[in-house]
Design a protein around this motif. Structure first.
Motif, PDB file in Angstrom:
ATOM      1  N   VAL A  82       0.845  -1.189   0.000  1.00 49.57           N
ATOM      2  CA  VAL A  82       0.000   0.000   0.000  1.00 49.57           C
ATOM      3  C   VAL A  82       0.883   1.242   0.000  1.00 49.57           C
ATOM      4  N   VAL A  83       0.524   2.196  -0.832  1.00 54.69           N
ATOM      5  CA  VAL A  83       1.226   3.475  -0.847  1.00 54.69           C
ATOM      6  C   VAL A  83       0.547   4.384   0.152  1.00 54.69           C
ATOM      7  N   GLU A 105      -4.881   0.275   9.942  1.00 50.82           N
ATOM      8  CA  GLU A 105      -4.781  -0.824   8.989  1.00 50.82           C
ATOM      9  C   GLU A 105      -6.062  -1.647   8.997  1.00 50.82           C
ATOM     10  N   ARG A 106      -6.531  -2.015  10.199  1.00 49.70           N
ATOM     11  CA  ARG A 106      -7.720  -2.858  10.279  1.00 49.70           C
ATOM     12  C   ARG A 106      -8.962  -2.095   9.817  1.00 49.70           C
ATOM     13  N   GLY A 107      -9.027  -0.820  10.157  1.00 50.26           N
ATOM     14  CA  GLY A 107     -10.259  -0.079   9.891  1.00 50.26           C
ATOM     15  C   GLY A 107     -10.358   0.440   8.480  1.00 50.26           C
ATOM     16  N   LEU A 108      -9.222   0.760   7.854  1.00 45.36           N
ATOM     17  CA  LEU A 108      -9.327   1.429   6.559  1.00 45.36           C
ATOM     18  C   LEU A 108      -8.492   0.757   5.476  1.00 45.36           C
ATOM     19  N   ILE A 109      -7.185   0.652   5.728  1.00 48.12           N
ATOM     20  CA  ILE A 109      -6.276   0.224   4.665  1.00 48.12           C
ATOM     21  C   ILE A 109      -6.611  -1.189   4.188  1.00 48.12           C
ATOM     22  N   LYS A 110      -7.057  -2.046   5.124  1.00 52.66           N
ATOM     23  CA  LYS A 110      -7.383  -3.429   4.794  1.00 52.66           C
ATOM     24  C   LYS A 110      -8.301  -3.528   3.579  1.00 52.66           C
ATOM     25  N   HIS A 111      -9.224  -2.587   3.511  1.00 50.84           N
ATOM     26  CA  HIS A 111     -10.227  -2.662   2.444  1.00 50.84           C
ATOM     27  C   HIS A 111      -9.685  -2.186   1.108  1.00 50.84           C
ATOM     28  N   TYR A 125      -6.594  -3.254  -0.270  1.00 51.80           N
ATOM     29  CA  TYR A 125      -5.532  -4.068  -0.850  1.00 51.80           C
ATOM     30  C   TYR A 125      -5.778  -4.368  -2.315  1.00 51.80           C
ATOM     31  N   HIS A 126      -7.029  -4.573  -2.655  1.00 52.79           N
ATOM     32  CA  HIS A 126      -7.295  -5.010  -4.021  1.00 52.79           C
ATOM     33  C   HIS A 126      -7.776  -3.873  -4.907  1.00 52.79           C
ATOM     34  N   ARG A 127      -7.720  -2.659  -4.388  1.00 57.41           N
ATOM     35  CA  ARG A 127      -8.065  -1.507  -5.216  1.00 57.41           C
ATOM     36  C   ARG A 127      -6.782  -1.007  -5.875  1.00 57.41           C
ATOM     37  N   PRO A 128      -6.906  -0.248  -6.978  1.00 60.63           N
ATOM     38  CA  PRO A 128      -5.699   0.252  -7.642  1.00 60.63           C
ATOM     39  C   PRO A 128      -4.883   1.191  -6.741  1.00 60.63           C
ATOM     40  N   HIS A 129      -3.594   1.342  -7.088  1.00 66.20           N
ATOM     41  CA  HIS A 129      -2.716   2.192  -6.285  1.00 66.20           C
ATOM     42  C   HIS A 129      -3.239   3.620  -6.198  1.00 66.20           C
ATOM     43  N   ALA A 130      -3.869   4.083  -7.282  1.00 66.25           N
ATOM     44  CA  ALA A 130      -4.376   5.455  -7.270  1.00 66.25           C
ATOM     45  C   ALA A 130      -5.405   5.616  -6.152  1.00 66.25           C
ATOM     46  N   ASP A 131      -6.277   4.604  -5.958  1.00 69.95           N
ATOM     47  CA  ASP A 131      -7.273   4.689  -4.895  1.00 69.95           C
ATOM     48  C   ASP A 131      -6.614   4.704  -3.520  1.00 69.95           C
ATOM     49  N   GLN A 132      -5.554   3.891  -3.376  1.00 72.04           N
ATOM     50  CA  GLN A 132      -4.851   3.870  -2.091  1.00 72.04           C
ATOM     51  C   GLN A 132      -4.234   5.231  -1.795  1.00 72.04           C
ATOM     52  N   ILE A 133      -3.611   5.810  -2.815  1.00 71.93           N
ATOM     53  CA  ILE A 133      -3.035   7.136  -2.631  1.00 71.93           C
ATOM     54  C   ILE A 133      -4.115   8.113  -2.198  1.00 71.93           C
ATOM     55  N   LEU A 134      -5.259   8.050  -2.891  1.00 70.56           N
ATOM     56  CA  LEU A 134      -6.298   9.047  -2.646  1.00 70.56           C
ATOM     57  C   LEU A 134      -6.900   8.898  -1.263  1.00 70.56           C
ATOM     58  N   VAL A 135      -7.175   7.645  -0.855  1.00 66.03           N
ATOM     59  CA  VAL A 135      -7.851   7.502   0.441  1.00 66.03           C
ATOM     60  C   VAL A 135      -6.903   7.855   1.570  1.00 66.03           C
ATOM     61  N   THR A 136      -5.615   7.520   1.433  1.00 68.54           N
ATOM     62  CA  THR A 136      -4.692   7.888   2.501  1.00 68.54           C
ATOM     63  C   THR A 136      -4.423   9.392   2.481  1.00 68.54           C
ATOM     64  N   PHE A 137      -4.472   9.987   1.311  1.00 68.88           N
ATOM     65  CA  PHE A 137      -4.356  11.452   1.211  1.00 68.88           C
ATOM     66  C   PHE A 137      -5.503  12.108   1.967  1.00 68.88           C
ATOM     67  N   GLY A 138      -6.732  11.573   1.756  1.00 72.59           N
ATOM     68  CA  GLY A 138      -7.892  12.092   2.479  1.00 72.59           C
ATOM     69  C   GLY A 138      -7.715  11.917   3.975  1.00 72.59           C
ATOM     70  N   LEU A 139      -7.223  10.749   4.378  1.00 67.06           N
ATOM     71  CA  LEU A 139      -7.005  10.476   5.797  1.00 67.06           C
ATOM     72  C   LEU A 139      -5.993  11.453   6.377  1.00 67.06           C
ATOM     73  N   ALA A 140      -4.940  11.737   5.588  1.00 62.48           N
ATOM     74  CA  ALA A 140      -3.927  12.676   6.067  1.00 62.48           C
ATOM     75  C   ALA A 140      -4.557  14.036   6.328  1.00 62.48           C
ATOM     76  N   ILE A 141      -5.428  14.485   5.429  1.00 66.85           N
ATOM     77  CA  ILE A 141      -6.091  15.781   5.641  1.00 66.85           C
ATOM     78  C   ILE A 141      -6.894  15.746   6.937  1.00 66.85           C
ATOM     79  N   VAL A 142      -7.638  14.640   7.130  1.00 62.12           N
ATOM     80  CA  VAL A 142      -8.503  14.551   8.305  1.00 62.12           C
ATOM     81  C   VAL A 142      -7.671  14.570   9.587  1.00 62.12           C
TER      82      VAL A 142
END
Lengths: 414, 343
Positions: free
Chosen positions: B34-35, B119-125, B127-144
């Motif tokens: 995960v990125v 990891e359990r609450g968010l990133i786990k879901h 793993y099978h999404r594209p890297h772009a989605d991982q970048i975006l959701v963690t970017f959103g999390l960083a803002i929050v």
């Protein structure tokens, strides 16, 4: 019409209608009423809607069609702004040549960055574009802002190419060889299109409502409609098909003997030119350009807009840009006094409780709301607002056929 | 010669921070694939762990001191920290003074907890999404995360000093036979570098010499086979995420005396740390550490006056420039493995 099929024509007309009547549609509450703060129909904000719309439409051509996530698109926005400002300073205040130079410069810049960045894909591409954008930001902030005129500090380049931290501003000493150097009363002239000033506006009073029609907004809106039309044409063209093919399987494309690189570069450059156009428009509405427009958070913002609206859809980026800019302006204006007037009907203890619950999400905390909405969209609604709309529409449509034909299929056990 | 040694030393402390963050990023990428764009936020939360702890132990209550009087002749009210009551004044002072090092103990469980929950609450879901989605959701999390910290701690940097024993500077020059005062270097930065070396050594030793580490390394090489052997690799990877979060958090805790923490410090470091990871090679732990120190030192050399006279502003862009050159000449980074992120 205009080489579009029926559905796209309707879409274009719908957007055009929304944009033309925006001063009415965004001002639904009468002046002075409690809800007036939700009005978004003032020129400054509407201009931002359409300008960021242009930016997001352009970003969507790259990210939506090819799937390459650029995290440095704001660099082109900044370059466009600086180019437009130099056009204002050197030649005159007409916006058309300024926009032309914005598009040209950012296009050239995009060729350079794209040629290097596109040698890698995936996360590497994102990091490379990010690195280039941050480099441009640092350069604009420091090096390009040093004095290039020598010790006299009088000439045009006394604050360098970019003006550094304060940004590039117009001054009375600018030559403006094709326009007037000073407007009446010794003021700096304002950007105009053949004499029609960008900031001039007409106000219309209907009962309690005040509607403002500004030249700047309608000019930006026209540019946005043209960009939108162009993006529809790109989406429907063989070129657009090619870009989609790159997104779905680049290897297969290579095996069939097609070289994807030129298509990618073209998409990158077109997208960069859109960003430059948006930057030029920004400078035309408010003649100022600063390095913070190139900072990577600005790049992140356009990503947010595109995702929120719906990646790869035509209207999504425009919706996303509107939604985010609306939230930024309206949500951040609400303070605790306003909340108290809203919840005044509740008993005191409950009122305070509700306000403490809501308070972190408004005013200065609107970024928190933005982050949460963005996460929710990525998690639950990867297609953005457009997919949300489609799901709701399907929900209403599905009711009828499901009652008529019961589902006779059996699902295999897994 | 003095100048060169001084620049290397200067590069080490920033390089340590880069290396620690990049190490955590690479751990997450290597194990979970995960990125993580929220990694900078973890660094920032670590720094605010130090702020929180130093606030907690300075909590005080007011007592009326009869021995002192204010200008009206009334007994003076003085704030007495609770630690004085519990441990006596001398020990209490020492505890308050050593708040930042003490925060290490506080930050480890907090950061591991945050990491595991993330990891359990968010990133786990994802793993099978594209890297772009991982970048975006963690970017959103960083803002929050960043906004939550901003809401509770405000937008201004909060000075958090090092223990007074480490406030001075150390004269390296005298030690190595140069003139005194030529090479002086703050104590805390030496501590930071040694701490970073310790953590990095610890992580490598953990991976290299424990059974748990061996399983994790096996999982990094071939996740499916390890699973087929009946090992619950997911649980181990979750813990690795926690450890990576703790590494970032500790880097943040110890960085507070160098740079007063503010809510966007994580984002500032994140961009550079990503560059570091990419230069080192995606998924290569030694690469991340090497590139971290290397870029830190390169950056400090570029800030020398002699260099700046020739190439103004080069210190601002040198890291990006190096990254671009390395990515174009060695696409896998300095020590990247084959087959990682190649498609």
């Amino acid at each position: 019409m205009l080489g579009l099929n029926k559905k796209d024509t309707y879409l274009l007309l719908l957007v055009a209608g929304l944009v033309i009547f925006a001063p009415f549609l965004l001002n639904p509450f009468p002046e002075g009423s409690a809800m007036a703060q939700f009005n978004a129909g003032y020129p400054d904000l509407m201009q931002r809607f359409v300008i960021f719309g242009v930016f997001a439409i352009g970003f969507n051509i790259l990210f939506g069609l090819t799937g390459y996530l650029s995290f440095g698109h704001a660099a082109f926005l900044g370059v466009g702004s600086y180019a437009a400002m130099w056009m204002f300073k050197l030649f005159g205040m007409n916006v058309l040549p300024a926009l032309g130079l914005s598009i040209l410069t950012s296009g050239l810049f995009a060729v350079l960055i794209g040629y290097i960045s596109l040698r890698r894909s995936g996360i590497y591409f994102s990091i490379l574009t990010l690195a280039f954008a941050m480099m441009s930001y640092s350069l604009a902030y420091s090096v390009l802002a040093t004095d290039m005129d020598g010790p006299d500090r009088q000439g045009l380049l006394q604050k360098g190419l970019t003006g550094g931290e304060t940004g590039l501003q117009l001054t009375l000493e600018d030559p403006r060889i094709f326009g007037q150097q000073t407007a009446g009363e010794g003021n700096i002239p304002v950007p105009n299109i053949f004499g029609l000033e960008m900031r001039s506006a007409v106000e219309m009073n209907v009962g309690d409502w005040v509607f403002t029609f500004s030249v700047g907004y309608y000019f930006a809106a026209l540019v946005m409609l043209l960009s939108f039309y162009l993006s529809i044409r790109i989406f429907r063209s063989p070129f657009g098909m090619m870009l989609r093919a790159i997104k779905s399987n680049q290897h297969r494309l290579n095996y069939t003997g097609l070289n994807a690189k030129p298509y990618m570069l073209a998409a990158f450059v077109v997208s960069g030119m859109y960003a430059g156009l948006a930057g030029g428009l920004m400078a035309s509405m408010d003649p100022l350009a600063g390095p913070e427009r190139m900072f990577w958070t600005a790049s992140g913002e356009v990503v947010l807009m595109t995702i929120l609206g719906g990646v790869g859809t035509l209207i999504g980026p425009v919706l996303g840009a509107g939604a985010i800019k609306y939230m930024e302006n309206i949500l951040s204006k609400i303070n605790s006094d306003i909340l108290h007037t809203w919840f005044a009907f509740l008993p005191d203890g409950l009122e305070d409780f509700v306000i403490t619950l809501i308070y972190p999400f408004i005013g200065k905390g609107w970024h928190l709301t933005l982050g949460l909405i963005f996460m929710a969209v990525v998690i639950f609604l990867p297609g953005g607002l457009v997919e949300g709309g489609q799901r709701i529409a399907r929900l209403f449509k599905r009711k009828k056929p499901s009652t008529k034909t019961p589902d006779g299929k059996t699902t295999p056990a897994e | 010669m003095e100048a060169i040694i001084l620049q290397i030393l200067n590069g080490l402390d920033k390089g340590s921070a880069y290396a620690l963050i990049a190490l955590g990023l690479t751990l997450i990428f290597g194990t979970l694939g995960v990125v993580n764009f929220a990694h900078g936020a973890l660094f920032m939360i670590g720094a605010f762990c130090a702020v929180t702890l130093s606030r907690i132990i300075s909590l005080s209550h007011t007592v009326i001191d009869d021995t002192q009087t204010d200008f009206l002749g009334n007994p003076l009210k003085v704030e007495v920290p609770y630690v004085y009551d519990w441990f006596g004044q001398a020990t209490g002072d020492a505890i308050i003074d050593w708040a930042v090092p003490l925060s290490i103990l506080f930050a480890i469980p907090v950061m591991i907890g945050i990491g595991v929950i993330m990891e359990r609450g968010l990133i786990k879901h994802f793993y099978h999404r594209p890297h772009a989605d991982q970048i975006l959701v963690t970017f959103g999390l960083a803002i929050v995360l960043q906004e939550i910290i901003k809401y509770y701690y405000g937008a201004n940097p909060i000075p958090t000093p090092a223990p007074s024993a480490f406030t001075g500077s150390f004269d390296f020059g005298a030690l190595m036979g140069f003139d005194a005062g030529q090479i002086i270097y703050p104590y805390w930065r030496i501590i930071y570098f040694m701490f970073a070396a310790l953590i990095i050594g610890g992580v490598f030793a953990f991976l290299q010499f424990t059974t748990f580490g061996m399983v994790v390394r096996a999982g990094m090489a071939d996740r499916e086979t390890v699973q087929l052997l009946g090992i619950n690799i997911d649980r181990r990877f979750t813990l690795m995420f926690g450890i990576a979060a703790a590494v970032a958090g500790l880097a943040g805790v110890m960085y507070t005396p160098i740079n007063s923490p503010n809510y966007h410090m994580g984002m500032d470091f994140l961009v550079l740390s990503f560059v570091v990871v990419v230069v080192g090679g995606m998924g290569s732990l030694p690469g991340a550490v090497l590139a971290g120190f290397l870029l830190g030192i390169v950056e400090s050399f570029a800030s020398m006056r002699e260099v700046l006279d020739i190439l103004p502003g080069i210190n601002q862009i040198i890291i990006y420039l190096v990254a671009i050159i390395i990515l174009l000449t060695r696409p896998r980074g300095l020590m990247g493995r084959k087959g990682v992120m190649e498609d």
